[in-house]
Write an enzyme that holds these catalytic residues in place. Structure first.
Site, PDB file in Angstrom:
ATOM      1  N   HIS A  46       0.812  -1.216   0.000  1.00 34.46           N
ATOM      2  CA  HIS A  46       0.000   0.000   0.000  1.00 34.46           C
ATOM      3  C   HIS A  46       0.850   1.272   0.000  1.00 34.46           C
ATOM      4  O   HIS A  46       0.337   2.355  -0.292  1.00 34.46           O
ATOM      5  CB  HIS A  46      -0.920   0.014   1.226  1.00 34.46           C
ATOM      6  CG  HIS A  46      -1.929  -1.086   1.230  1.00 34.46           C
ATOM      7  ND1 HIS A  46      -2.925  -1.191   0.290  1.00 34.46           N
ATOM      8  CD2 HIS A  46      -2.091  -2.141   2.062  1.00 34.46           C
ATOM      9  CE1 HIS A  46      -3.675  -2.267   0.542  1.00 34.46           C
ATOM     10  NE2 HIS A  46      -3.171  -2.865   1.605  1.00 34.46           N
ATOM     11  N   GLU A 150      -6.438 -13.507   4.714  1.00 35.49           N
ATOM     12  CA  GLU A 150      -7.329 -12.342   4.772  1.00 35.49           C
ATOM     13  C   GLU A 150      -8.561 -12.472   3.878  1.00 35.49           C
ATOM     14  O   GLU A 150      -9.170 -11.469   3.524  1.00 35.49           O
ATOM     15  CB  GLU A 150      -6.555 -11.063   4.446  1.00 35.49           C
ATOM     16  CG  GLU A 150      -5.637 -11.141   3.244  1.00 35.49           C
ATOM     17  CD  GLU A 150      -4.633  -9.989   3.187  1.00 35.49           C
ATOM     18  OE1 GLU A 150      -4.718  -9.063   4.020  1.00 35.49           O
ATOM     19  OE2 GLU A 150      -3.755 -10.028   2.312  1.00 35.49           O
ATOM     20  N   ASP A 176      -8.944  -6.642   5.707  1.00 37.97           N
ATOM     21  CA  ASP A 176      -9.332  -7.288   4.449  1.00 37.97           C
ATOM     22  C   ASP A 176     -10.285  -8.443   4.700  1.00 37.97           C
ATOM     23  O   ASP A 176     -11.218  -8.667   3.918  1.00 37.97           O
ATOM     24  CB  ASP A 176      -8.090  -7.779   3.705  1.00 37.97           C
ATOM     25  CG  ASP A 176      -7.456  -6.697   2.843  1.00 37.97           C
ATOM     26  OD1 ASP A 176      -8.166  -6.131   2.003  1.00 37.97           O
ATOM     27  OD2 ASP A 176      -6.269  -6.422   3.021  1.00 37.97           O
TER      28      ASP A 176
END
Length: 258
Positions: A46, A150, A176
């Site tokens: 990210h 996730e 997530d």
């Protein structure tokens, strides 16, 4: 190559605390080391890092005794690049099957345990000073491989993923997981999400697979450790935003009494 301190601690049953950092800020890495954290997760999933910035962040972590872990991107070469820059381990997001876990190990380990490409001119090989079987064996022993659990699919396949040789830790990506389960509003606190998380902790304990997870503050960090997590990463942006907001709130409160 020196021993991976957090990998050794987890093997001894100890708990380790780190920070997720998604901005190119070597001074912050130094602060984390001086504060006493065990590791830093340089977030290339990210965050925004060039390859040279990634290496400088890793180098800075080494200088202050932090174990540098890279959460890699979805680029197929990202594991190779992170390890060749000197990362002590990789976190790999969205691992849903045994086959995907096997692929991670193949990318992170040198032969005969994987098929990671070999170069002795890289930073971890001291630019050619270290080479041959001793270097390859030390890297295979010390690199830490962490896979993210996730999605519901990953949770259902946990036993198959966790028993892949070479996987050192399963990391529960609770945000997530909650989104992928359709609980965007309540998030990880939703009872159905909590049930899955608790089941993963129980399965991990039975299989001898250490569990890691994420935290937003000191309370959630302590809660994760109390639940049995061996590896907890605090999101630095959350901590900084909260601290800055507190300063502004205190100022506004003081002005209201004037």
């Amino acid at each position: 190559m020196k021993k991976n301190a957090i990998k050794e601690k987890i093997k001894r049953g100890e708990q380790v605390l780190g920070v997720f950092l998604g901005i190119n800020a070597p001074p912050l890495v130094e602060m984390l080391g001086y504060a006493g954290f065990d590791f830093v997760v340089i977030d290339d999933e990210h965050g925004a890092f060039s390859t040279s910035e990634l290496e400088n962040m890793i180098r800075t972590a080494d200088s202050v005794g932090l174990v540098p872990i890279v959460r890699v991107s979805y680029d197929p070469s990202s594991i190779q690049k992170a390890l060749d820059r000197g990362a002590s381990g990789v976190q790999v997001p969205m691992i849903n099957t045994k086959e995907e876990a096997l692929d991670v190990v193949n990318r992170a380990k040198f032969p005969p345990y994987g098929n990671r490409g070999v170069s002795y001119s890289t930073r971890p090989a001291h630019y050619g000073k270290n080479s041959g079987k001793p270097y390859l064996d030390e890297s295979n022993e010390n690199v830490m491989i962490i896979v993210h659990i996730e999605t519901p699919e990953a949770a259902n396949n946990f036993e198959a993923i966790a028993t892949v040789p070479g996987i050192d830790l399963a990391f529960i990506g609770s945000t997530d997981l909650s989104v992928n389960m359709g609980h965007q509003l309540e998030g990880a606190g939703h009872p159905e999400v909590q049930k899955v998380i608790n089941d993963l902790f129980n399965k991990g304990e039975k299989l001898g697979m250490p569990i890691g997870t994420v935290a937003g503050n000191s309370d959630s960090t302590n809660s994760a450790f109390d639940k049995g997590a061996k590896y907890v990463g605090v999101i630095l942006n959350n901590v900084l935003t909260s601290a800055l907001s507190d300063v502004v709130s205190s100022r506004n409160a003081a002005q209201s009494f004037q």
